[in-house]
Design a protein around this motif. Structure first.
Motif, PDB file in Angstrom:
ATOM      1  N   ASP A 159       0.837  -1.202   0.000  1.00 51.93           N
ATOM      2  CA  ASP A 159       0.000   0.000   0.000  1.00 51.93           C
ATOM      3  C   ASP A 159       0.876   1.258   0.000  1.00 51.93           C
ATOM      4  N   ASP A 160       0.236   2.409   0.135  1.00 44.37           N
ATOM      5  CA  ASP A 160       0.947   3.692   0.069  1.00 44.37           C
ATOM      6  C   ASP A 160       1.928   3.876   1.225  1.00 44.37           C
ATOM      7  N   ASP A 161       1.688   3.187   2.338  1.00 46.90           N
ATOM      8  CA  ASP A 161       2.577   3.297   3.506  1.00 46.90           C
ATOM      9  C   ASP A 161       3.694   2.259   3.486  1.00 46.90           C
ATOM     10  N   GLY A 162       3.755   1.456   2.431  1.00 44.10           N
ATOM     11  CA  GLY A 162       4.783   0.428   2.356  1.00 44.10           C
ATOM     12  C   GLY A 162       4.439  -0.851   3.094  1.00 44.10           C
ATOM     13  N   GLU A 163       3.206  -0.967   3.592  1.00 39.92           N
ATOM     14  CA  GLU A 163       2.769  -2.173   4.290  1.00 39.92           C
ATOM     15  C   GLU A 163       2.236  -3.195   3.287  1.00 39.92           C
ATOM     16  N   LEU A 164       2.457  -4.478   3.593  1.00 38.67           N
ATOM     17  CA  LEU A 164       1.948  -5.544   2.735  1.00 38.67           C
ATOM     18  C   LEU A 164       0.519  -5.886   3.148  1.00 38.67           C
ATOM     19  N   VAL A 165      -0.388  -5.847   2.173  1.00 40.32           N
ATOM     20  CA  VAL A 165      -1.808  -6.078   2.445  1.00 40.32           C
ATOM     21  C   VAL A 165      -2.377  -7.025   1.394  1.00 40.32           C
ATOM     22  N   ALA A 166      -3.470  -7.687   1.768  1.00 41.06           N
ATOM     23  CA  ALA A 166      -4.165  -8.565   0.831  1.00 41.06           C
ATOM     24  C   ALA A 166      -5.304  -7.784   0.183  1.00 41.06           C
ATOM     25  N   ASP A 167      -4.924  -6.790  -0.613  1.00 42.67           N
ATOM     26  CA  ASP A 167      -5.922  -5.896  -1.193  1.00 42.67           C
ATOM     27  C   ASP A 167      -5.299  -5.167  -2.391  1.00 42.67           C
ATOM     28  N   ASN A 168      -6.154  -4.499  -3.163  1.00 39.96           N
ATOM     29  CA  ASN A 168      -5.715  -3.669  -4.297  1.00 39.96           C
ATOM     30  C   ASN A 168      -4.852  -4.450  -5.286  1.00 39.96           C
ATOM     31  N   TYR A 169      -5.341  -5.613  -5.684  1.00 36.15           N
ATOM     32  CA  TYR A 169      -4.601  -6.419  -6.656  1.00 36.15           C
ATOM     33  C   TYR A 169      -4.732  -5.808  -8.051  1.00 36.15           C
TER      34      TYR A 169
END
Length: 363
Positions: free
Chosen positions: A232-242
C-alpha cells in the motif's frame, strides 16, 4: 604441583572463588548462547532443552541470589522463633515479623522464587525490547537475558563475598552427593535398597520422557500457506488492491508468500501462468496458457518467505491473450513441477483475474 592444579591457579581469583551455583549459572548462559549461535548445534534438540532451562529458571535464580546472598532457614512456627514462648503484651507483631525477616529464605523458597521471577523477568525484557529498534527477536532477547543474568550474577557474587563466610548461602552439593551415594551403595536394609533402585529407575524414566517430548514433539496438521500480497501507500503488505490490468511491457509488482508447516524441509517451486479460460465455475476449461515466471526456494519447517516479483508479458504474449477475464495463475509445487503444470497437478494454487492489453491499446 600437578599441571591441572597449575592451570587452575592461572585462572583469576574472582573466578576461582566464585560459588559453585553462580558458576553453574554462568556455564548455562554460555552453553545456551553456544546452542543458539553454533551452526550445527543450533539445529539439534539440545538447543530446546538448554533454552527452556535458561529461560524458565536461570535469570530468576541470579536475581534472587543478588537479593539474598545470605544463608536462610526454613520457616518455623511462632513458638520456635527466637525468644521461644508466648508473645507477651510487651511484644508486638513487628518483633515477630522482624525475626521471620532475619531468617532469609531457604533453598525451597529460593527455587520457587527463581521460577516465578524468571517468568516475570523474561516478558519484561521482551516488552522493553519491543520499544527499541531491535524488536522482539531471538538474538536481541538472548543477548539481553544473558547480559541481565551475568550482571545479576556478578552482584550476587560480590554481595556474598562481603558477608562472613559462615553466613553466605551455598548449595550443599557435597552433602547431597554423599547422602545419595550412601543411600544407593550402603542402604540400611534390603527394603531401602529396593526402594532406592525403584526411585532411580523412575527418575530416569521421567527424565527420558521429558527429553523425548521436547526433542520429538508430536506433529500437528501438515500444511503449507500460500498467499499473494500487494504494497500500500505506507509500504505495508496487504491482501488488497490487486492489479486488474496487464499491459505488455509494463511490470506488475506482487509479493508471493510461502510458509512451511510440513515438519520437514521442502523444496518449493512456483510457476506463474497466464491462462485463457472458457466456461464458468467447475465447467471452466483452459484453452490457452503461457508461462510468465518461475522460481524455486527451500524452506525448513516453520519458516516463511515473501518473494517480491515483477510480472511482465511481452508483446507477443499480450497479443495472444488480449481480452478481459484472463487468469493469472500461481501454481505451487512440493518439489519439481511436472512437464505441463496445471491447477489440477499443483500442490497449492492461487489466481487473479486480469484484463490483458497490448502496449498500443494500453496507451
Amino acid at each position: 604441583m600437578t599441571r591441572g592444579r597449575g592451570l587452575w591457579l592461572m585462572v583469576p581469583k574472582q573466578f576461582r572463588d566464585l560459588p559453585a551455583d553462580l558458576a553453574t549459572v554462568l556455564a548455562v548462559v554460555a552453553v545456551t548462547n553456544l546452542t543458539v549461535f553454533l551452526p550445527v548445534v543450533n539445529e539439534t534438540p539440545l538447543r530446546i532443552i538448554v533454552g527452556l532451562a535458561f529461560v524458565l529458571f536461570i535469570p530468576g535464580y541470579a536475581f534472587i541470589a543478588a537479593l539474598f546472598p545470605e544463608a536462610g532457614e526454613a520457616p518455623t512456627s511462632d513458638g520456635e522463633l527466637e525468644g521461644e514462648g508466648s508473645v507477651g503484651a510487651d511484644e508486638d507483631a513487628a518483633e515477630v515479623e522482624g525475626q521471620l525477616r532475619d531468617r532469609g529464605i531457604d533453598g525451597i523458597e529460593r527455587v520457587a522464587l527463581s521460577f516465578g521471577l524468571s517468568i516475570a523477568i523474561v516478558p519484561l525484557i521482551g516488552l522493553t525490547l519491543n520499544f527499541t529498534p531491535f524488536g522482539i527477536r531471538l538474538v536481541p532477547i538472548l543477548v539481553s537475558l544473558s547480559g541481565f543474568t551475568v550482571v545479576a550474577t556478578a552482584i550476587a557474587a560480590q554481595r556474598r563475598w562481603d558477608l562472613p563466610e559462615d553466613e553466605r548461602f551455598r548449595v550443599p552439593y557435597r552433602d547431597w552427593y554423599a547422602a545419595g551415594k550412601s543411600e544407593l551403595f550402603d542402604p540400611e536394609s534390603t527394603v531401602d535398597a529396593v526402594l532406592n533402585v525403584a526411585l532411580a529407575v523412575a527418575m530416569l524414566l521421567a527424565i527420558s520422557s521429558v527429553v523425548y517430548a521436547v526433542a520429538v514433539p508430536p506433529q500437528g496438521e501438515q500444511f503449507t500457506e500460500f498467499y499473494i500480497l500487494t504494497e500500500d501507500d505506507d509500504g505495508e503488505l496487504v491482501a488488497d488492491n490487486y492489479p486488474q490490468e496487464l499491459v505488455a511491457g509494463e511490470p506488475q509488482p506482487l509479493h508471493v508468500g510461502i510458509e512451511n508447516n510440513e515438519y520437514e524441509e521442502i523444496d518449493y517451486t512456483v510457476v506463474v501462468q497466464l491462462q485463457q479460460v472458457e466456461g464458468e465455475g467447475n465447467e471452466s476449461t483452459v484453452v490457452n496458457r503461457a508461462e510468465v515466471d518461475r522460481w524455486s526456494t527451500t524452506l525448513s519447517h516453520n519458516q516463511s518467505e515473501i518473494e517480491q516479483r515483477e510480472f511482465v508479458v511481452d508483446d507477443s504474449t499480450a497479443a495472444d491473450f488480449e481480452g478481459e477475464d484472463r487468469r493469472l495463475a500461481f501454481l505451487l509445487y512440493d518439489g519439481a513441477p511436472p512437464t505441463q503444470p496445471t491447477r489440477e497437478n499443483s500442490y497449492r494454487n492461487l489466481h487473479l483475474w486480469v484484463n490483458v492489453t497490448t502496449a498500443d491499446n494500453g496507451s
